[in-house]
Write an enzyme that holds these catalytic residues in place. Structure first.
Site, PDB file in Angstrom:
ATOM      1  N   ASP A  18       0.865  -1.178   0.000  1.00  0.00           N
ATOM      2  CA  ASP A  18       0.000   0.000   0.000  1.00  0.00           C
ATOM      3  C   ASP A  18       0.903   1.229   0.000  1.00  0.00           C
ATOM      4  OD1 ASP A  18      -1.957   1.943   0.400  1.00  0.00           O
ATOM      5  OD2 ASP A  18      -3.046   0.766   1.892  1.00  0.00           O
TER       6      ASP A  18
ATOM      7  N   ASP B  52      -3.069   7.375  -3.359  1.00  0.00           N
ATOM      8  CA  ASP B  52      -3.015   6.240  -2.429  1.00  0.00           C
ATOM      9  C   ASP B  52      -3.533   5.015  -3.186  1.00  0.00           C
ATOM     10  OD1 ASP B  52      -3.333   4.442  -0.319  1.00  0.00           O
ATOM     11  OD2 ASP B  52      -4.701   5.710   0.833  1.00  0.00           O
TER      12      ASP B  52
ATOM     13  N   HIS C 260     -11.758   6.010   1.978  1.00  0.00           N
ATOM     14  CA  HIS C 260     -11.826   7.325   2.607  1.00  0.00           C
ATOM     15  C   HIS C 260     -11.692   8.434   1.588  1.00  0.00           C
ATOM     16  CE1 HIS C 260      -7.343   7.149   2.328  1.00  0.00           C
ATOM     17  NE2 HIS C 260      -7.554   5.863   2.550  1.00  0.00           N
TER      18      HIS C 260
ATOM     19  N   HIS D 275      -7.386  11.091   5.598  1.00  0.00           N
ATOM     20  CA  HIS D 275      -8.708  10.559   5.946  1.00  0.00           C
ATOM     21  C   HIS D 275      -9.658  11.719   6.222  1.00  0.00           C
ATOM     22  CE1 HIS D 275      -7.796   6.175   6.383  1.00  0.00           C
ATOM     23  NE2 HIS D 275      -6.594   6.687   6.313  1.00  0.00           N
TER      24      HIS D 275
ATOM     25  N   GLU E 245     -10.856   1.044  -1.271  1.00  0.00           N
ATOM     26  CA  GLU E 245      -9.951  -0.071  -0.980  1.00  0.00           C
ATOM     27  C   GLU E 245     -10.674  -1.288  -0.415  1.00  0.00           C
ATOM     28  OE1 GLU E 245      -6.943   0.992   1.920  1.00  0.00           O
ATOM     29  OE2 GLU E 245      -8.093   2.678   2.651  1.00  0.00           O
TER      30      GLU E 245
ATOM     31  N   GLU F  49      -6.511  -1.252  -4.207  1.00  0.00           N
ATOM     32  CA  GLU F  49      -6.924   0.134  -3.948  1.00  0.00           C
ATOM     33  C   GLU F  49      -6.533   1.069  -5.082  1.00  0.00           C
ATOM     34  OE1 GLU F  49      -4.846   1.951  -0.641  1.00  0.00           O
ATOM     35  OE2 GLU F  49      -6.360   3.518  -0.407  1.00  0.00           O
TER      36      GLU F  49
HETATM   37 CO    CO Z   1      -3.786   2.888   0.740  1.00  0.00          CO
END
Ligand code: CO
Length: 290
Positions: free
Chosen positions: A82, A93, A154, A162, A188, A275
């Site tokens: 990740d 992300d 998120h 977040h 994710e 993700e």
């Molecule tokens: Co991530």
């Protein structure tokens, strides 16, 4: 909103994950892997938005190696990679699951990937977070698996990993917020087996922290960390020898830091994750990390 920095951060994440996919193999030390990928993010002109998470098997998230070195990758394991990068606080992300000689792991990883694609298909303005979760949960059950509902996707804002709404990994009440054009979301899906609990619990292991109060007195220079990255998470191994585990845990207890312990599947079942970061557009979404 200026999305160029988010597009650039997404591109760095994509390149870093492609290299991870090509180059990580059995026998690699996780500390070397983490440092290699974080160096690549910096070489690409971005900064890590959080320490590279390298969570093995039943560890779902928030594992990054400490300064003394990580375990080696063994055959018969699955590894969630990740990766987050930021450009002037604009974050990308994304995550993949690498499978090393693990048949069940292959199917879990494929399911997480398909669940993410199903989620991306339904994302557009006016759709609720819950409806996105429904698409994820359906794919997991069709394949005979269970979504990990103790973890969520998120919303992302500049300097805020977040922010705002959360995207559940199943059709769950309480997630009725509607998506709006211009929102940036990290989606994710986490998937485990039917024997899995579907929730996670914090383990004892913690190497990831973020600054909550930069003015707290400490041998660790909290103000410098905060000036560099505000409240984006960092790894203990980034700080050098001033930052003992005891001191960071003390700072967490007094509320100066937030600690992110590893998150482990409650029944010890393996977990796969996929993700992407997406931008909600007028009639759908743009995947920023593809
Ligand atoms: Co991530």
């Amino acid at each position: 909103m200026d999305v160029d920095d988010f597009r650039e951060a997404g591109k760095v994440v994509r390149r870093t994950l492609r290299r991870a996919e090509r180059e990580i193999s059995v026998g690699d030390d996780l500390l070397e892997v983490a440092e290699y990928l974080e160096d690549m993010i910096r070489d690409e002109g971005a900064e890590p938005a959080f320490p590279v998470n390298l969570s093995l098997n039943e560890v779902a998230a928030h594992y990054t190696p400490g300064p003394e070195g990580g375990p080696e990758i063994e055959p018969g394991s699955i590894l969630k990679v990740d990766v987050g990068a930021h450009v002037n606080g604009a974050i990308g992300d994304a995550a993949i699951t690498l499978v090393f000689d693990h048949e069940l792991g292959e199917r879990l990883a494929e399911t997480a990937r398909e669940a993410l694609e199903a989620a991306i298909e339904v994302i557009r303005p006016g759709v609720t977070c819950r409806e996105v979760g429904r698409a994820i949960g359906e794919v997991c059950r069709e394949r005979g698996f269970r979504p990990v509902t103790g973890l969520t996707g998120h919303e992302i804002e500049r300097w805020n990993l977040h922010a705002g709404v959360s995207i559940p990994n199943d059709d769950l009440p309480g997630y009725e917020d509607e998506l709006k054009e211009g929102m940036i979301l990290a989606v994710e899906p986490f998937v485990t087996t039917e024997e899995g609990d579907g929730d996670v619990e914090p383990g004892r292991y913690v190497e990831i922290f973020s600054v909550k109060n930069p003015n707290q007195r400490s041998r660790v220079n909290l103000r410098r960390i905060y000036e560099e990255r505000r409240s984006l998470p960092f790894a203990r191994r980034w700080l050098g020898s001033s930052a003992s585990k005891l001191e960071l845990l003390r700072l967490s207890r007094v509320g100066a830091l937030k600690a992110y312990p590893e998150l482990v599947e409650r029944n010890g079942e393996p977990v796969a994750q996929w993700e992407h970061t997406v931008l909600v557009t007028e009639d759908g979404c743009e995947v920023l990390t593809r």
